[in-house]
Structure formats: structure tokens, C-alpha cells
Design a protein around this motif. Structure first.
Motif, PDB file in Angstrom:
ATOM      1  N   MET A   1       0.834  -1.153   0.000  1.00 38.51           N
ATOM      2  CA  MET A   1       0.000   0.000   0.000  1.00 38.51           C
ATOM      3  C   MET A   1       0.897   1.240   0.000  1.00 38.51           C
ATOM      4  O   MET A   1       1.848   1.318   0.764  1.00 38.51           O
ATOM      5  CB  MET A   1      -0.888  -0.046   1.260  1.00 38.51           C
ATOM      6  N   ARG A   2       0.566   2.184  -0.874  1.00 40.62           N
ATOM      7  CA  ARG A   2       1.329   3.426  -0.912  1.00 40.62           C
ATOM      8  C   ARG A   2       0.872   4.361   0.197  1.00 40.62           C
ATOM      9  O   ARG A   2      -0.292   4.374   0.594  1.00 40.62           O
ATOM     10  CB  ARG A   2       1.154   4.107  -2.261  1.00 40.62           C
ATOM     11  N   ALA A   3       1.824   5.150   0.691  1.00 41.53           N
ATOM     12  CA  ALA A   3       1.525   6.074   1.781  1.00 41.53           C
ATOM     13  C   ALA A   3       2.448   7.273   1.655  1.00 41.53           C
ATOM     14  O   ALA A   3       3.346   7.297   0.811  1.00 41.53           O
ATOM     15  CB  ALA A   3       1.728   5.372   3.120  1.00 41.53           C
ATOM     16  N   THR A  18       5.825   3.085   1.600  1.00 40.63           N
ATOM     17  CA  THR A  18       4.950   1.941   1.369  1.00 40.63           C
ATOM     18  C   THR A  18       4.712   1.262   2.718  1.00 40.63           C
ATOM     19  O   THR A  18       5.578   1.256   3.589  1.00 40.63           O
ATOM     20  CB  THR A  18       5.549   0.924   0.375  1.00 40.63           C
ATOM     21  N   VAL A  19       3.512   0.706   2.864  1.00 41.19           N
ATOM     22  CA  VAL A  19       3.132   0.026   4.100  1.00 41.19           C
ATOM     23  C   VAL A  19       2.616  -1.355   3.732  1.00 41.19           C
ATOM     24  O   VAL A  19       1.816  -1.508   2.803  1.00 41.19           O
ATOM     25  CB  VAL A  19       2.027   0.809   4.847  1.00 41.19           C
ATOM     26  N   SER A  20       3.094  -2.376   4.445  1.00 37.96           N
ATOM     27  CA  SER A  20       2.567  -3.721   4.258  1.00 37.96           C
ATOM     28  C   SER A  20       2.256  -4.316   5.626  1.00 37.96           C
ATOM     29  O   SER A  20       2.853  -3.938   6.635  1.00 37.96           O
ATOM     30  CB  SER A  20       3.563  -4.605   3.492  1.00 37.96           C
TER      31      SER A  20
END
Length: 194
Positions: A1-3, A18-20
Motif C-alpha cells: 500500500m502506498r503512503a 509503502t506500508v505492508s
């Protein structure tokens, strides 16, 4: 997921991230921030709170030096003035609000003769549990806090904010489950009596 990662400290500005997430008994989180803090990538790994208020807590590394972090939905605020000199074991003494996976308690730590740090954890439900603190000799802002009473004994692995000494962050290990936790100082050691 982009952040996007917004920093209000030494490296100010917005940075792509990016968040995972890693599912499990504790929701693992991995945040990668690009071109931040004199690094091509800054990696933050930790745990998202599964109950209560939204929060994250864990650790990162900067050029081989580990440190803790926490995040919650809150407007930016200062964590206090910068303090001179390195962290010493006595800096762990004081009173802290403990937030662990959405639960809250108060941890009061005092340094006793011989250099041992002891204290008590008061849970919001009224329980009081004794604790001991073992400060890492190689990394003096890192500590292991053992909570005595429950079996097996829970342990908090934490890193002190070494520049302000006003927060501890990391996780709680208990009976095979790891939960994100952070502590914010509400009194220094000289502001309360034993």
C-alpha cells in the motif's frame, strides 16, 4: 500500500512510503520510507494495535543503531526538550503511561540501591504487578522490562527516545504473542516519592 510519511523532526518534509501488513495473532506492520533521514530507505517494523485506539509501535535502525518508534492518530506535538549527554540507567526512573495494543496502564519505576530498577505496573482494572528492568549494557537506551505475577511472565522490549528521554517504544511478548506497545513519560523520577 502506498503512503506518505510526514516528518516534523530533524529531517522535515513529506516522503514517499509503502506500508505492508503481516496477519497473525498480532498484526505486523512494515513501513518503508524512501530518501529519508540520510538513507535511501528507512525501514520501520512493528505491530498495529488490534483493539482500542489506532496505534503502531516497534523499532527501526539508523546506520546500525536501533531505536523505537510509535505512531497514533494525533496532531503533531513536541516530545519535550533535547537533553544533553547519553542515556543512563537512572533515566528509566519515573512514571509512564503504558499503551499496549489499545490497553492502558501506568508504570512507575524507581532506581534502588545497587543500581537495580524496580517498579509497579498499575492496570486500569486495578491490578498492581511488580516489575524489574534490565538495561542493555551495549545499548543503554534499550531495556527489557519483566512483569512479575502472570505465568508465563510478560516482557516488554523497549527503546528510550534518547534525545528527550520522554518515551519508550517496542513490544510486549506474552505467551507466544507479540503486541506493539509504547510508554510516554508523565513524571520524572524526582517528581514523585516512593
Amino acid at each position: 500500500m502506498r503512503a506518505r510519511f510526514v516528518s516534523y523532526d530533524r529531517t522535515e518534509g513529506e516522503f514517499p512510503a509503502t506500508v505492508s501488513f503481516r496477519p497473525g495473532p498480532a498484526l505486523g506492520v512494515r513501513i518503508t520510507v524512501a530518501d529519508f533521514n540520510e538513507l535511501d530507505e528507512q525501514l520501520f517494523t512493528g505491530y498495529a494495535f488490534g483493539r482500542g485506539g489506532i496505534g503502531l509501535a516497534g523499532k527501526s535502525d539508523w546506520k546500525g543503531q536501533p531505536f523505537g518508534f510509535f505512531a497514533r492518530r494525533h496532531p503533531p506535538y513536541t516530545l519535550g526538550p533535547l537533553l544533553p549527554g547519553p542515556v543512563r540507567p537512572a533515566d528509566f526512573a519515573g512514571r509512564f503511561n503504558l499503551y499496549c495494543d489499545g490497553a492502558h496502564g501506568t508504570l512507575t519505576l524507581t532506581k534502588v540501591p545497587g543500581g537495580t530498577i524496580r517498579g509497579v505496573l498499575r492496570e486500569d482494572g486495578g491490578a498492581e504487578l511488580p516489575v524489574t528492568v534490565r538495561v542493555d549494557q551495549q545499548t543503554p537506551y534499550q531495556a527489557l522490562i519483566t512483569i512479575h505475577g502472570p505465568e508465563p511472565e510478560p516482557t516488554l522490549s523497549v527503546w528510550m527516545f534518547s534525545r528527550q528521554r520522554c518515551a519508550l517504544t517496542g513490544w510486549l511478548d506474552w505467551d507466544g504473542v507479540r503486541l506493539g506497545c509504547y510508554l510516554t513519560r508523565c513524571a520524572w523520577r524526582q517528581e514523585f516519592s516512593r
